[in-house]
Design a protein around this motif. Structure first.
Motif, PDB file in Angstrom:
ATOM      1  N   LYS A 125      57.100 -22.339   0.832  1.00 53.56           N
ATOM      2  CA  LYS A 125      57.766 -21.077   0.518  1.00 53.56           C
ATOM      3  C   LYS A 125      59.114 -21.011   1.226  1.00 53.56           C
ATOM      4  N   VAL A 126      60.103 -20.520   0.535  1.00 53.17           N
ATOM      5  CA  VAL A 126      61.442 -20.399   1.090  1.00 53.17           C
ATOM      6  C   VAL A 126      61.405 -19.455   2.298  1.00 53.17           C
ATOM      7  N   ASN A 127      62.053 -19.857   3.378  1.00 51.46           N
ATOM      8  CA  ASN A 127      62.186 -19.075   4.613  1.00 51.46           C
ATOM      9  C   ASN A 127      60.868 -18.869   5.361  1.00 51.46           C
ATOM     10  N   ASP A 128      59.859 -19.681   5.096  1.00 56.05           N
ATOM     11  CA  ASP A 128      58.553 -19.530   5.737  1.00 56.05           C
ATOM     12  C   ASP A 128      58.504 -20.309   7.050  1.00 56.05           C
ATOM     13  N   THR A 129      58.518 -19.596   8.169  1.00 62.21           N
ATOM     14  CA  THR A 129      58.426 -20.245   9.469  1.00 62.21           C
ATOM     15  C   THR A 129      56.997 -20.236  10.012  1.00 62.21           C
ATOM     16  N   VAL A 130      56.078 -19.609   9.294  1.00 62.28           N
ATOM     17  CA  VAL A 130      54.710 -19.451   9.777  1.00 62.28           C
ATOM     18  C   VAL A 130      53.813 -20.615   9.378  1.00 62.28           C
ATOM     19  N   SER A 131      53.890 -21.052   8.136  1.00 65.48           N
ATOM     20  CA  SER A 131      52.905 -22.029   7.661  1.00 65.48           C
ATOM     21  C   SER A 131      53.476 -23.331   7.102  1.00 65.48           C
ATOM     22  N   PRO A 132      54.602 -23.824   7.614  1.00 64.47           N
ATOM     23  CA  PRO A 132      55.066 -25.107   7.077  1.00 64.47           C
ATOM     24  C   PRO A 132      54.160 -26.254   7.523  1.00 64.47           C
ATOM     25  N   LEU A 133      54.057 -27.274   6.670  1.00 66.41           N
ATOM     26  CA  LEU A 133      53.257 -28.454   6.973  1.00 66.41           C
ATOM     27  C   LEU A 133      53.844 -29.167   8.186  1.00 66.41           C
ATOM     28  N   ARG A 134      53.003 -29.434   9.162  1.00 59.67           N
ATOM     29  CA  ARG A 134      53.451 -30.122  10.375  1.00 59.67           C
ATOM     30  C   ARG A 134      53.049 -31.591  10.292  1.00 59.67           C
ATOM     31  N   VAL A 135      53.947 -32.445  10.767  1.00 61.05           N
ATOM     32  CA  VAL A 135      53.737 -33.886  10.750  1.00 61.05           C
ATOM     33  C   VAL A 135      53.821 -34.379  12.188  1.00 61.05           C
ATOM     34  N   THR A 136      52.940 -35.292  12.553  1.00 58.81           N
ATOM     35  CA  THR A 136      52.939 -35.854  13.899  1.00 58.81           C
ATOM     36  C   THR A 136      54.024 -36.916  14.021  1.00 58.81           C
ATOM     37  N   VAL A 137      54.789 -36.823  15.093  1.00 55.27           N
ATOM     38  CA  VAL A 137      55.828 -37.808  15.379  1.00 55.27           C
ATOM     39  C   VAL A 137      55.135 -39.109  15.793  1.00 55.27           C
ATOM     40  N   ASP A 138      55.587 -40.249  15.240  1.00 49.30           N
ATOM     41  CA  ASP A 138      54.948 -41.516  15.579  1.00 49.30           C
ATOM     42  C   ASP A 138      55.418 -42.015  16.950  1.00 49.30           C
ATOM     43  N   GLY A 139      54.853 -43.132  17.392  1.00 50.63           N
ATOM     44  CA  GLY A 139      55.146 -43.671  18.718  1.00 50.63           C
ATOM     45  C   GLY A 139      56.597 -44.052  18.941  1.00 50.63           C
ATOM     46  N   SER A 140      57.340 -44.298  17.866  1.00 52.32           N
ATOM     47  CA  SER A 140      58.755 -44.658  18.004  1.00 52.32           C
ATOM     48  C   SER A 140      59.660 -43.421  17.979  1.00 52.32           C
ATOM     49  N   GLY A 141      59.062 -42.227  17.849  1.00 55.33           N
ATOM     50  CA  GLY A 141      59.846 -40.997  17.814  1.00 55.33           C
ATOM     51  C   GLY A 141      60.349 -40.646  16.426  1.00 55.33           C
ATOM     52  N   ALA A 142      59.737 -41.220  15.386  1.00 53.12           N
ATOM     53  CA  ALA A 142      60.169 -40.972  14.013  1.00 53.12           C
ATOM     54  C   ALA A 142      59.138 -40.143  13.257  1.00 53.12           C
ATOM     55  N   ALA A 143      59.612 -39.431  12.269  1.00 55.28           N
ATOM     56  CA  ALA A 143      58.745 -38.670  11.366  1.00 55.28           C
ATOM     57  C   ALA A 143      59.447 -38.558  10.024  1.00 55.28           C
ATOM     58  N   THR A 144      58.670 -38.676   8.964  1.00 60.28           N
ATOM     59  CA  THR A 144      59.206 -38.487   7.621  1.00 60.28           C
ATOM     60  C   THR A 144      58.388 -37.415   6.942  1.00 60.28           C
ATOM     61  N   LEU A 145      59.068 -36.397   6.441  1.00 58.91           N
ATOM     62  CA  LEU A 145      58.415 -35.312   5.725  1.00 58.91           C
ATOM     63  C   LEU A 145      58.759 -35.466   4.248  1.00 58.91           C
ATOM     64  N   ASN A 146      57.736 -35.555   3.409  1.00 67.97           N
ATOM     65  CA  ASN A 146      57.908 -35.841   1.982  1.00 67.97           C
ATOM     66  C   ASN A 146      57.763 -34.558   1.170  1.00 67.97           C
ATOM     67  N   TYR A 147      58.706 -34.337   0.261  1.00 70.76           N
ATOM     68  CA  TYR A 147      58.724 -33.138  -0.566  1.00 70.76           C
ATOM     69  C   TYR A 147      59.025 -33.489  -2.013  1.00 70.76           C
ATOM     70  N   VAL A 148      58.795 -32.525  -2.885  1.00 69.25           N
ATOM     71  CA  VAL A 148      59.269 -32.594  -4.261  1.00 69.25           C
ATOM     72  C   VAL A 148      59.913 -31.259  -4.602  1.00 69.25           C
ATOM     73  N   GLY A 149      60.913 -31.323  -5.465  1.00 62.79           N
ATOM     74  CA  GLY A 149      61.562 -30.120  -5.967  1.00 62.79           C
ATOM     75  C   GLY A 149      61.409 -30.064  -7.472  1.00 62.79           C
ATOM     76  N   GLN A 150      61.348 -28.848  -8.026  1.00 58.30           N
ATOM     77  CA  GLN A 150      61.219 -28.692  -9.473  1.00 58.30           C
ATOM     78  C   GLN A 150      61.602 -27.259  -9.848  1.00 58.30           C
ATOM     79  N   TYR A 151      61.956 -27.085 -11.110  1.00 56.12           N
ATOM     80  CA  TYR A 151      62.202 -25.734 -11.613  1.00 56.12           C
ATOM     81  C   TYR A 151      60.862 -25.060 -11.867  1.00 56.12           C
ATOM     82  N   GLN A 152      60.828 -23.743 -11.671  1.00 60.75           N
ATOM     83  CA  GLN A 152      59.661 -22.953 -12.050  1.00 60.75           C
ATOM     84  C   GLN A 152      60.159 -21.693 -12.737  1.00 60.75           C
ATOM     85  N   SER A 153      59.585 -21.402 -13.907  1.00 65.25           N
ATOM     86  CA  SER A 153      59.987 -20.197 -14.632  1.00 65.25           C
ATOM     87  C   SER A 153      59.449 -18.949 -13.928  1.00 65.25           C
ATOM     88  N   THR A 154      60.276 -17.925 -13.902  1.00 65.37           N
ATOM     89  CA  THR A 154      59.882 -16.655 -13.290  1.00 65.37           C
ATOM     90  C   THR A 154      59.634 -15.580 -14.344  1.00 65.37           C
TER      91      THR A 154
END
Length: 174
Positions: A125-154
């Motif tokens: 959800k846009v502007n959601d600071t409460v429930s974003p998916l959290r990812v664990t940082v790996d041992g090298s200090g890296a993290a990749t967060l994977n997303y998709v974007g798409q249109y949705q009719s309103t």
């Protein structure tokens, strides 16, 4: 005498009310950490363009219909140990506030941009600071967060036109 009595009563009432005004009704506790370093956003992730393509207005036959999802990633390096999340900020769509509103001057009507976690398919959800998916940082200090974007009719009826949207993102730590 009546004036003196009245003055004493008023002073006593004010003192009694002052004691009540200072009664503790609850506690606010502020918690957090000061971290040594913040993650570095990979240069390829800093300013991305996600091509959502050309989608026929007629493919949106009712509110809630989505277009084909297009993948994008946010890659982080040099992160402190722990978990990270990304919050996508921007103007929410007026009809569906979970979606990103199209940029000013866009001519398409009846659509917004939806962001999902590519990992588990949940909506971001846009502007959601409460429930974003959290990812664990790996041992090298890296993290990749994977997303998709798409249109949705309103709305049930979508008007063809330009349909760009813009979001800034912020990295959260815990």
């Amino acid at each position: 005498m009546k004036k003196t009595f009245l003055a004493v009563m008023m002073a006593g009432s004010v003192m009694a009310m002052a004691g009540m005004a200072h009664a503790a009704d609850g506690t606010v506790k502020f918690v957090g950490n000061i971290i040594d370093t913040a993650c570095t956003v990979d240069t390829a992730s800093q300013d991305q363009t996600v091509p959502l393509g050309d989608v026929a207005a007629s493919s949106f036959t009712s509110a809630g219909i989505v277009s084909t999802a297009q993948k994008f990633d946010v890659k982080l390096t040099n992160c402190p140990a722990g978990n990270v999340a990304v919050v996508f900020a921007g103007t929410s769509d007026a009809v569906n506030t979970d979606l990103l509103q199209l940029d000013s001057g866009m001519t398409a009507k009846g659509v917004g941009v939806r962001i999902n976690n590519a990992t588990d398919g949940t909506q971001v959800k846009v502007n959601d600071t409460v429930s974003p998916l959290r990812v664990t940082v790996d041992g090298s200090g890296a993290a990749t967060l994977n997303y998709v974007g798409q249109y949705q009719s309103t709305t049930a009826s979508v008007t063809a036109g330009t349909a760009n949207a813009t979001s800034q993102f912020t990295v959260l730590y815990n």
